[in-house]
Scaffold this motif. Structure first.
Motif, short mmCIF file in Angstrom:
data_model
loop_
_atom_site.label_atom_id
_atom_site.label_comp_id
_atom_site.label_asym_id
_atom_site.label_seq_id
_atom_site.Cartn_x
_atom_site.Cartn_y
_atom_site.Cartn_z
N ASP A 182 38.48 71.20 82.21
CA ASP A 182 39.09 72.11 83.18
C ASP A 182 40.53 72.42 82.75
O ASP A 182 41.46 71.68 83.07
N ALA A 183 40.70 73.51 82.02
CA ALA A 183 42.02 73.86 81.48
C ALA A 183 43.04 74.07 82.60
O ALA A 183 44.20 73.66 82.47
N ASP A 184 42.64 74.70 83.69
CA ASP A 184 43.58 74.92 84.79
C ASP A 184 44.01 73.60 85.42
O ASP A 184 45.18 73.45 85.80
N GLY A 185 43.09 72.66 85.51
CA GLY A 185 43.44 71.34 86.03
C GLY A 185 44.44 70.63 85.14
O GLY A 185 45.38 69.98 85.61
N VAL A 186 44.24 70.73 83.83
CA VAL A 186 45.18 70.14 82.87
C VAL A 186 46.55 70.80 83.01
O VAL A 186 47.58 70.11 83.08
N GLU A 199 38.80 72.33 74.87
CA GLU A 199 37.75 73.29 75.19
C GLU A 199 36.65 73.34 74.13
O GLU A 199 35.57 73.85 74.38
N ARG A 200 36.92 72.78 72.95
CA ARG A 200 35.90 72.72 71.89
C ARG A 200 35.01 71.49 72.03
O ARG A 200 34.21 71.20 71.14
N ASP A 201 35.18 70.73 73.12
CA ASP A 201 34.32 69.58 73.41
C ASP A 201 34.50 68.44 72.41
O ASP A 201 33.54 67.85 71.95
N PHE A 202 35.76 68.13 72.08
CA PHE A 202 36.02 67.02 71.18
C PHE A 202 36.15 65.68 71.92
O PHE A 202 36.42 64.68 71.30
N LEU A 203 35.98 65.67 73.22
CA LEU A 203 36.16 64.43 73.99
C LEU A 203 34.84 63.92 74.52
O LEU A 203 34.22 64.55 75.36
#
Length: 154
Positions: free
Chosen positions: A46-50, A78-82
């Protein structure tokens, strides 16, 4: 940029579980809540949450000695590296001033991807929080891998 090491740098800012602080160490409530929001936002991409926790001028010094800004970190997120089996933040020191709070400790995690995959990774950190008009914002972070596969720090 070495993305597999960057993924570990990004892991340093996630916080799904905050362990009990060291006895005598008190985390300011607003910052504890912000850590919780940040962890959930990163794990759900969630970029907005970050962005609600990281200051616009946020920077992180990654384990491969690259300084990255907020937008660069979010792009990698956002590239799903986590992907982690476990992630815990252990807070050992807090220094709060009216406008700045320094939080130190170490994170332990078991990454599913990248260096240390399947093993516990330990990363000491220093977070710098600044009081802004909209509340406390994380403005800077230094995190360095100290151990892979070792369950103990200290």
């Amino acid at each position: 940029m070495n993305w597999k090491y960057f993924a570990l740098a990004l892991a340093a800012v996630t916080t799904p579980a905050i362990s009990q602080p060291t006895p005598g160490v008190s985390v300011p409530p607003e910052i504890g809540v912000a850590y919780g929001r940040l962890g959930k936002a990163i794990m759900s991409h969630d970029a907005d949450g970050v962005k609600s926790v990281w200051a616009e001028d946020f920077v992180v010094n990654s384990p491969n000695n690259e300084v990255l800004n907020r937008d660069q970190v979010i792009a990698v997120m956002e590239r799903d590296f986590l992907e982690y089996k476990d992630f815990r933040k252990h807070i050992t020191f807090v220094s709060q001033k009216p406008e700045i709070t320094v939080v130190m400790g170490y994170d332990t995690m078991v990454p599913i991807k990248g260096p240390g995959a399947g093993q516990q990774v330990t990363r000491p950190f220093t977070d710098i929080w600044a009081k802004r008009t909209e509340g406390w914002k994380l403005v800077a972070r230094q995190a360095t891998i100290s151990a892979v596969g070792s369950p103990n720090v200290r």
